[in-house]
Design a protein around this motif. Structure first.
Motif, PDB file in Angstrom:
ATOM      1  N   ASP A  45      14.405  52.632 115.139  1.00 10.82           N
ATOM      2  CA  ASP A  45      14.260  53.014 116.542  1.00 10.82           C
ATOM      3  C   ASP A  45      13.012  53.853 116.768  1.00 10.82           C
ATOM      4  N   LYS A  46      12.697  54.738 115.822  1.00  9.53           N
ATOM      5  CA  LYS A  46      11.521  55.608 115.945  1.00  9.53           C
ATOM      6  C   LYS A  46      10.248  54.763 115.974  1.00  9.53           C
ATOM      7  N   LEU A  47      10.173  53.751 115.115  1.00  9.66           N
ATOM      8  CA  LEU A  47       9.016  52.853 115.105  1.00  9.66           C
ATOM      9  C   LEU A  47       8.958  52.026 116.386  1.00  9.66           C
ATOM     10  N   GLU A  48      10.070  51.426 116.753  1.00  6.42           N
ATOM     11  CA  GLU A  48      10.101  50.557 117.935  1.00  6.42           C
ATOM     12  C   GLU A  48       9.816  51.333 119.212  1.00  6.42           C
ATOM     13  N   HIS A  49      10.224  52.599 119.277  1.00 12.31           N
ATOM     14  CA  HIS A  49       9.956  53.446 120.441  1.00 12.31           C
ATOM     15  C   HIS A  49       8.451  53.553 120.702  1.00 12.31           C
ATOM     16  N   ARG A  50       7.650  53.459 119.640  1.00  6.10           N
ATOM     17  CA  ARG A  50       6.185  53.545 119.767  1.00  6.10           C
ATOM     18  C   ARG A  50       5.513  52.173 119.736  1.00  6.10           C
ATOM     19  N   GLY A  51       6.319  51.104 119.786  1.00  7.33           N
ATOM     20  CA  GLY A  51       5.743  49.762 119.819  1.00  7.33           C
ATOM     21  C   GLY A  51       5.273  49.267 118.463  1.00  7.33           C
ATOM     22  N   ILE A  52       5.854  49.805 117.399  1.00  2.00           N
ATOM     23  CA  ILE A  52       5.477  49.415 116.038  1.00  2.00           C
ATOM     24  C   ILE A  52       6.585  48.545 115.454  1.00  2.00           C
ATOM     25  N   ARG A  53       6.188  47.377 114.957  1.00  2.00           N
ATOM     26  CA  ARG A  53       7.163  46.482 114.330  1.00  2.00           C
ATOM     27  C   ARG A  53       7.605  47.083 113.000  1.00  2.00           C
ATOM     28  N   PRO A  54       8.911  47.277 112.828  1.00  2.00           N
ATOM     29  CA  PRO A  54       9.376  47.856 111.569  1.00  2.00           C
ATOM     30  C   PRO A  54       9.264  46.859 110.412  1.00  2.00           C
ATOM     31  N   THR A  55       8.573  47.271 109.369  1.00  2.00           N
ATOM     32  CA  THR A  55       8.518  46.498 108.129  1.00  2.00           C
ATOM     33  C   THR A  55       9.074  47.404 107.036  1.00  2.00           C
ATOM     34  N   ALA A  56       9.369  46.833 105.908  1.00  3.72           N
ATOM     35  CA  ALA A  56       9.930  47.617 104.807  1.00  3.72           C
ATOM     36  C   ALA A  56       8.993  48.766 104.420  1.00  3.72           C
ATOM     37  N   THR A  57       7.698  48.479 104.333  1.00  4.19           N
ATOM     38  CA  THR A  57       6.740  49.505 103.923  1.00  4.19           C
ATOM     39  C   THR A  57       6.604  50.586 104.981  1.00  4.19           C
ATOM     40  N   ARG A  58       6.502  50.210 106.240  1.00  2.08           N
ATOM     41  CA  ARG A  58       6.390  51.205 107.314  1.00  2.08           C
ATOM     42  C   ARG A  58       7.625  52.101 107.345  1.00  2.08           C
ATOM     43  N   LEU A  59       8.771  51.515 107.120  1.00  2.00           N
ATOM     44  CA  LEU A  59      10.004  52.306 107.081  1.00  2.00           C
ATOM     45  C   LEU A  59       9.981  53.278 105.897  1.00  2.00           C
ATOM     46  N   LEU A  60       9.497  52.821 104.751  1.00  4.89           N
ATOM     47  CA  LEU A  60       9.386  53.706 103.577  1.00  4.89           C
ATOM     48  C   LEU A  60       8.462  54.885 103.861  1.00  4.89           C
ATOM     49  N   VAL A  61       7.300  54.599 104.442  1.00  8.99           N
ATOM     50  CA  VAL A  61       6.327  55.654 104.729  1.00  8.99           C
ATOM     51  C   VAL A  61       6.899  56.635 105.748  1.00  8.99           C
ATOM     52  N   LEU A  62       7.486  56.132 106.816  1.00 14.21           N
ATOM     53  CA  LEU A  62       8.058  57.008 107.839  1.00 14.21           C
ATOM     54  C   LEU A  62       9.186  57.858 107.267  1.00 14.21           C
ATOM     55  N   ARG A  63      10.053  57.246 106.497  1.00 16.09           N
ATOM     56  CA  ARG A  63      11.171  57.988 105.892  1.00 16.09           C
ATOM     57  C   ARG A  63      10.636  59.126 105.011  1.00 16.09           C
ATOM     58  N   GLU A  64       9.616  58.833 104.229  1.00 12.68           N
ATOM     59  CA  GLU A  64       9.051  59.849 103.345  1.00 12.68           C
ATOM     60  C   GLU A  64       8.383  60.963 104.142  1.00 12.68           C
ATOM     61  N   MET A  65       7.724  60.593 105.230  1.00  9.40           N
ATOM     62  CA  MET A  65       7.070  61.603 106.067  1.00  9.40           C
ATOM     63  C   MET A  65       8.084  62.542 106.718  1.00  9.40           C
ATOM     64  N   MET A  66       9.284  62.067 106.921  1.00  5.01           N
ATOM     65  CA  MET A  66      10.293  62.870 107.617  1.00  5.01           C
ATOM     66  C   MET A  66      11.294  63.526 106.668  1.00  5.01           C
ATOM     67  N   ARG A  67      11.040  63.467 105.370  1.00  6.56           N
ATOM     68  CA  ARG A  67      11.999  64.023 104.406  1.00  6.56           C
ATOM     69  C   ARG A  67      12.055  65.546 104.430  1.00  6.56           C
ATOM     70  N   GLY A  68      10.982  66.189 104.869  1.00  7.13           N
ATOM     71  CA  GLY A  68      10.939  67.647 104.931  1.00  7.13           C
ATOM     72  C   GLY A  68      10.432  68.090 106.281  1.00  7.13           C
ATOM     73  N   ASP A  69      10.166  69.377 106.392  1.00  3.57           N
ATOM     74  CA  ASP A  69       9.696  69.894 107.675  1.00  3.57           C
ATOM     75  C   ASP A  69       8.204  70.178 107.678  1.00  3.57           C
ATOM     76  N   GLU A  70       7.492  69.722 106.623  1.00  8.28           N
ATOM     77  CA  GLU A  70       6.063  69.974 106.572  1.00  8.28           C
ATOM     78  C   GLU A  70       5.273  68.675 106.726  1.00  8.28           C
ATOM     79  N   ALA A  71       3.999  68.825 107.098  1.00  7.25           N
ATOM     80  CA  ALA A  71       3.091  67.687 107.206  1.00  7.25           C
ATOM     81  C   ALA A  71       2.716  67.226 105.796  1.00  7.25           C
ATOM     82  N   VAL A  72       2.332  65.951 105.670  1.00 10.13           N
ATOM     83  CA  VAL A  72       1.997  65.407 104.355  1.00 10.13           C
ATOM     84  C   VAL A  72       0.627  64.740 104.380  1.00 10.13           C
ATOM     85  N   SER A  73      -0.040  64.747 103.236  1.00 10.15           N
ATOM     86  CA  SER A  73      -1.347  64.122 103.092  1.00 10.15           C
ATOM     87  C   SER A  73      -1.192  62.726 102.475  1.00 10.15           C
TER      88      SER A  73
END
Length: 141
Positions: free
Chosen positions: A9-37
């Protein structure tokens, strides 16, 4: 956060087609409360190559799913935007860089200060970073 539909839903809300890799990256980015490089994401996702992660970040930036932070550490950091964020200057918030652990946090409740620029100057972006110790590192000292 394990609800796959949440990330879709988070991806689709921004008009991004969810793929397995995009979901992996997004999930990892949201695992904590800090920004990631990008290097951190490469470390967290060893089965995904650098160019694939980089393309996902570029797409996320284009669709304003994430914003980029230059905290002075030498590596740009990325943070997932709130659903109502449009990445306009009015939405800019303060960031905090911990000089001990190197983590960068979005302080969404603290707006970036408004600066009156001299005539002729046109602002396009604000990058307001406070440096010090995060609560965890301050407690250790």
């Amino acid at each position: 956060m394990n609800d796959e539909q949440f990330f879709i839903d988070k991806l689709e809300h921004r008009g991004i087609r969810p793929t397995a890799t995009r979901l992996l990256v997004l999930r990892e980015m949201m695992r904590g409360d800090e920004a990631v490089s990008l290097p951190e994401l490469m470390q967290f996702l060893p089965t995904v190559d650098k160019s694939t992660i980089s393309r996902a970040l570029t797409l996320f930036l284009l669709h304003r799913l994430v914003h980029v932070i230059d905290d002075g550490s030498g590596a740009l950091k990325y943070s997932v935007c709130a659903d109502d964020c449009d990445c306009s200057i009015e939405y800019e918030h303060t960031h905090f860089y911990c000089e001990s652990c190197g983590r960068t946090f979005c302080l969404r409740g603290i707006a970036a200060p408004v600066v009156d620029l001299p005539d002729g100057f046109v602002m396009h972006d604000v990058n307001y970073v406070i440096k010090g110790l995060c609560p965890e590192c301050a407690y250790k000292k």
